[in-house]
Design an enzyme around this catalytic site. Structure first.
Site, PDB file in Angstrom:
ATOM      1  N   GLU A 246       0.884  -1.178   0.000  1.00 41.07           N
ATOM      2  CA  GLU A 246       0.000   0.000   0.000  1.00 41.07           C
ATOM      3  C   GLU A 246       0.911   1.213   0.000  1.00 41.07           C
ATOM      4  OE1 GLU A 246      -3.073  -0.131  -0.430  1.00 41.07           O
ATOM      5  OE2 GLU A 246      -3.830  -2.019   0.360  1.00 41.07           O
ATOM      6  N   CYS A 280      -2.656   8.703   3.223  1.00 40.84           N
ATOM      7  CA  CYS A 280      -2.395   8.171   1.882  1.00 40.84           C
ATOM      8  C   CYS A 280      -3.495   8.545   0.915  1.00 40.84           C
ATOM      9  CB  CYS A 280      -2.222   6.660   1.945  1.00 40.84           C
ATOM     10  SG  CYS A 280      -3.567   5.835   2.803  1.00 40.84           S
TER      11      CYS A 280
HETATM   12  P1  NAD Z   1       8.602   5.210   4.092  1.00 36.44           P
HETATM   13  O1  NAD Z   1       8.558   4.409   2.836  1.00 36.44           O
HETATM   14  O2  NAD Z   1       9.693   6.177   4.292  1.00 36.44           O
HETATM   15  O3  NAD Z   1       8.650   4.225   5.354  1.00 36.44           O
HETATM   16  C1  NAD Z   1       7.697   3.191   5.537  1.00 36.44           C
HETATM   17  C2  NAD Z   1       8.325   2.075   6.352  1.00 36.44           C
HETATM   18  O4  NAD Z   1       9.347   1.428   5.583  1.00 36.44           O
HETATM   19  C3  NAD Z   1       8.982   2.522   7.652  1.00 36.44           C
HETATM   20  O5  NAD Z   1       8.678   1.590   8.666  1.00 36.44           O
HETATM   21  C4  NAD Z   1      10.466   2.468   7.307  1.00 36.44           C
HETATM   22  O6  NAD Z   1      11.270   2.282   8.429  1.00 36.44           O
HETATM   23  C5  NAD Z   1      10.517   1.266   6.391  1.00 36.44           C
HETATM   24  N1  NAD Z   1      11.703   1.178   5.515  1.00 36.44           N
HETATM   25  C6  NAD Z   1      12.654   2.113   5.290  1.00 36.44           C
HETATM   26  N2  NAD Z   1      13.561   1.651   4.389  1.00 36.44           N
HETATM   27  C7  NAD Z   1      13.160   0.409   4.039  1.00 36.44           C
HETATM   28  C8  NAD Z   1      13.651  -0.577   3.124  1.00 36.44           C
HETATM   29  N3  NAD Z   1      14.740  -0.359   2.376  1.00 36.44           N
HETATM   30  N4  NAD Z   1      12.975  -1.730   3.013  1.00 36.44           N
HETATM   31  C9  NAD Z   1      11.846  -1.963   3.734  1.00 36.44           C
HETATM   32  N5  NAD Z   1      11.325  -1.064   4.613  1.00 36.44           N
HETATM   33  C10 NAD Z   1      11.969   0.105   4.760  1.00 36.44           C
HETATM   34  O7  NAD Z   1       7.172   5.906   4.201  1.00 36.44           O
HETATM   35  P2  NAD Z   1       6.667   6.946   5.313  1.00 36.44           P
HETATM   36  O8  NAD Z   1       7.323   8.263   5.066  1.00 36.44           O
HETATM   37  O9  NAD Z   1       6.762   6.326   6.656  1.00 36.44           O
HETATM   38  O10 NAD Z   1       5.112   7.048   4.949  1.00 36.44           O
HETATM   39  C11 NAD Z   1       4.585   7.991   4.060  1.00 36.44           C
HETATM   40  C12 NAD Z   1       4.181   7.335   2.759  1.00 36.44           C
HETATM   41  O11 NAD Z   1       3.298   6.233   3.024  1.00 36.44           O
HETATM   42  C13 NAD Z   1       3.390   8.228   1.831  1.00 36.44           C
HETATM   43  O12 NAD Z   1       3.874   8.095   0.517  1.00 36.44           O
HETATM   44  C14 NAD Z   1       1.960   7.689   1.906  1.00 36.44           C
HETATM   45  O13 NAD Z   1       1.160   7.947   0.782  1.00 36.44           O
HETATM   46  C15 NAD Z   1       2.194   6.244   2.143  1.00 36.44           C
HETATM   47  N6  NAD Z   1       1.039   5.604   2.755  1.00 36.44           N
HETATM   48  C16 NAD Z   1       0.266   4.783   1.998  1.00 36.44           C
HETATM   49  C17 NAD Z   1      -0.875   4.196   2.547  1.00 36.44           C
HETATM   50  C18 NAD Z   1      -1.745   3.283   1.721  1.00 36.44           C
HETATM   51  O14 NAD Z   1      -2.599   2.603   2.299  1.00 36.44           O
HETATM   52  N7  NAD Z   1      -1.595   3.225   0.411  1.00 36.44           N
HETATM   53  C19 NAD Z   1      -1.203   4.443   3.883  1.00 36.44           C
HETATM   54  C20 NAD Z   1      -0.390   5.291   4.633  1.00 36.44           C
HETATM   55  C21 NAD Z   1       0.751   5.862   4.055  1.00 36.44           C
END
Ligand code: NAD
Length: 468
Positions: A246, A280
């Site tokens: 997501e 999101c």
């Molecule tokens: P992010 O991608 O920076 O981080 C998300 C998670 O991934 C964190 O727990 C982070 O520690 C982890 N992470 C970091 N590097 C990684 C790697 N290399 N491999 C695997 N995991 C890793 O996102 P964010 O800034 O925390 O969240 C904001 C984003 O999330 C926005 O783009 C938003 O649209 C999206 N979002 C989507 C939904 C949905 O349902 N589609 C819901 C909420 C947020």
């Protein structure tokens, strides 16, 4: 200062190091979280793997009961976890803030507990009987973001447990404490090892990346940015993990010429500014027919002016700060650029600390960065259009396809436009309203798979067909 431990194999586990978690409203340190090493992750995965045979063979009724008990636990601890969430995430206790998030977490848990996974009979005749069974996968790795940390954790954990999997969850480094505490209280009604949590600052070790390649994790459910989701998908290939991704959105709203600007202003506002835009499926671009664009903009600005923004712990606040500096800088950059290309109607410049005032900018060209990139903050671009065909084309000209909305009193006309939007969810006269019985997910680069409802639950299972 609050200290929380990880929960691994049903036990509280400290890490050799910790990292500080800050309150975005004040900059103060809220508490410290364990900074897991790769060895800690291995321990958590091993605990989940060891718990899988027992949990997956537990009767369906008992698993259902445990999930319902989780919902009850979340209810019991709702105010305590809501306060923690406000401290680390910044969202207010009130409005569509932390208490609302805890209510959602409980509602989703309760609904997911009630879902069924029946055996489907595909054929039963003199040629034989063919049954479709759903089997749990094994250990599920859950990776969550910082915007709705508890609710999203529940969206990941509950269907995984309900269908017989065990879980290792890793929350965002910005909001680990509410997840640590929620997992702790959920463990009161679960056998040891069924639900484990590890936290990390992403620097000592990138635990999320390690989960994506871990040989004993069978599925990753990831919510976060597109860039990280792509990395997860690439890394997961070698172990052929199941994936639910997501990811980001850049949802468009289209206001048709017959809409009543005053009637829709409140819905437009919350569609765009829920959680200070850090959602999101928030409305991130608004296309309005030129004949009413000024009236709609004015009605929206008038509504927005009266919404108090402040420290989330203050009962009077309805909107809070941006959660972290990285996101704040992104919003600042996009707004500064948009201010040179359009007409700032409200806000338009950073506030104190991580507070960014509600910003509405009209007369923007569609190629402005604020329109093309996901701002994920309290700034909404408004773009006028002449022909609805142009509005649909601009709305669809995006790599993302999470949500969309159409605004008009003529529901049939709105539905006809909605059907042409390239997105996983589309709303009429509202935006972003999700519910536990309706599958939710993105098309195009917004992700793979869905969450919620029966379709969401099935993503935590393998099919086994039995021919007898
Ligand atoms: P992010 O991608 O920076 O981080 C998300 C998670 O991934 C964190 O727990 C982070 O520690 C982890 N992470 C970091 N590097 C990684 C790697 N290399 N491999 C695997 N995991 C890793 O996102 P964010 O800034 O925390 O969240 C904001 C984003 O999330 C926005 O783009 C938003 O649209 C999206 N979002 C989507 C939904 C949905 O349902 N589609 C819901 C909420 C947020």
């Amino acid at each position: 200062m609050l200290d929380f431990a990880m929960t691994i194999g049903g036990k509280h586990v400290a890490a050799a190091q910790t990292f500080a978690v800050h309150n975005p409203a004040t900059g103060a340190v809220v508490g410290s979280a364990p900074n897991a090493t790769l060895a800690d992750l291995d321990r958590a995965v091993a605990a989940a793997k060891a718990a899988f045979p027992g949990w997956s063979s537990t009767s369906d009724a008992a698993r259902k009961e445990a999930c319902a008990a989780i919902a009850a636990k979340l209810g019991e601890h709702a105010e305590e976890i809501a306060r923690l969430l406000t401290l680390e995430q910044g969202k207010p206790l009130n409005g569509l803030g932390s208490r609302f998030e805890m209510g959602g977490a409980q509602a989703w848990a309760g609904f997911t507990a009630s879902l069924e996974l029946p055996v489907k009979v595909l054929q039963d005749n003199d040629q034989g009987r063919v049954e479709l069974h759903r089997k749990p996968l094994g250990v599920v790795g859950s990776i969550t973001p910082w915007n709705w940390p508890v609710m999203i954790a529940i969206w990941h954990i509950l269907p995984a447990l309900r269908s017989g999997n065990t879980v290792v969850i890793k929350p965002s480094p910005f909001t680990p404490l509410s997840t640590l505490r929620a997992v702790e209280v959920m463990n009161e009604v679960l056998p040891p090892g069924v639900l484990n949590v590890v936290t990390s600052d992403d620097q000592l070790a990138n635990i999320g990346a390690a989960m994506a390649v871990h040989p004993d994790i069978r599925k990753i459910v990831f919510t976060g940015s597109c860039a990280t989701g792509e990395k997860v998908m690439m890394s997961a290939a070698a172990t052929m993990k199941r994936l639910t991704l997501e990811m980001g959105g850049n949802d468009a709203g289209i206001v048709l010429p017959d809409a009543d600007p005053h009637a829709i202003a409140e819905g437009l506002f919350w569609g765009a500014f829920i959680n200070s835009g850090q959602t999101c499926a928030a409305m991130k671009r608004l296309y309005v027919h030129h004949s009413i664009v000024d009236e709609v903009s004015t009605a929206l600005v008038d509504f927005a002016r009266n919404i108090p923004m402040g420290d989330g712990a203050d009962e009077g606040s309805i909107l809070g700060p941006v959660n972290n500096k990285r996101q704040f800088d992104k919003v600042s950059r996009l707004v500064a650029d948009a201010a040179t290309k359009g007409r700032v109607l409200l806000g338009g410049a950073p506030g104190k600390g991580l507070f960014f005032p509600v910003t509405i900018i009209a007369d923007l060209p569609n190629d402005a960065a604020l329109v093309q990139e996901e701002q994920f903050g309290p700034a909404l671009p408004i773009i006028g259009y002449h022909d609805v065909e142009d509005a649909i084309r601009m709305a669809n000209a995006s790599e993302n396809g999470l949500g969309g909305s159409v605004w008009s009193p003529d529901i049939a006309a709105a539905c006809a436009v909605a059907a042409r939007m390239e997105c996983g969810s589309v709303w009429i006269n509202k935006h972003g309203a999700i519910q536990p019985n309706a599958p939710f997910g993105g098309v195009k680069k917004s992700g793979i798979g869905v969450e919620f409802g029966e379709e969401g639950l099935l993503e935590y299972t393998d099919i086994q067909v039995v021919f007898s």
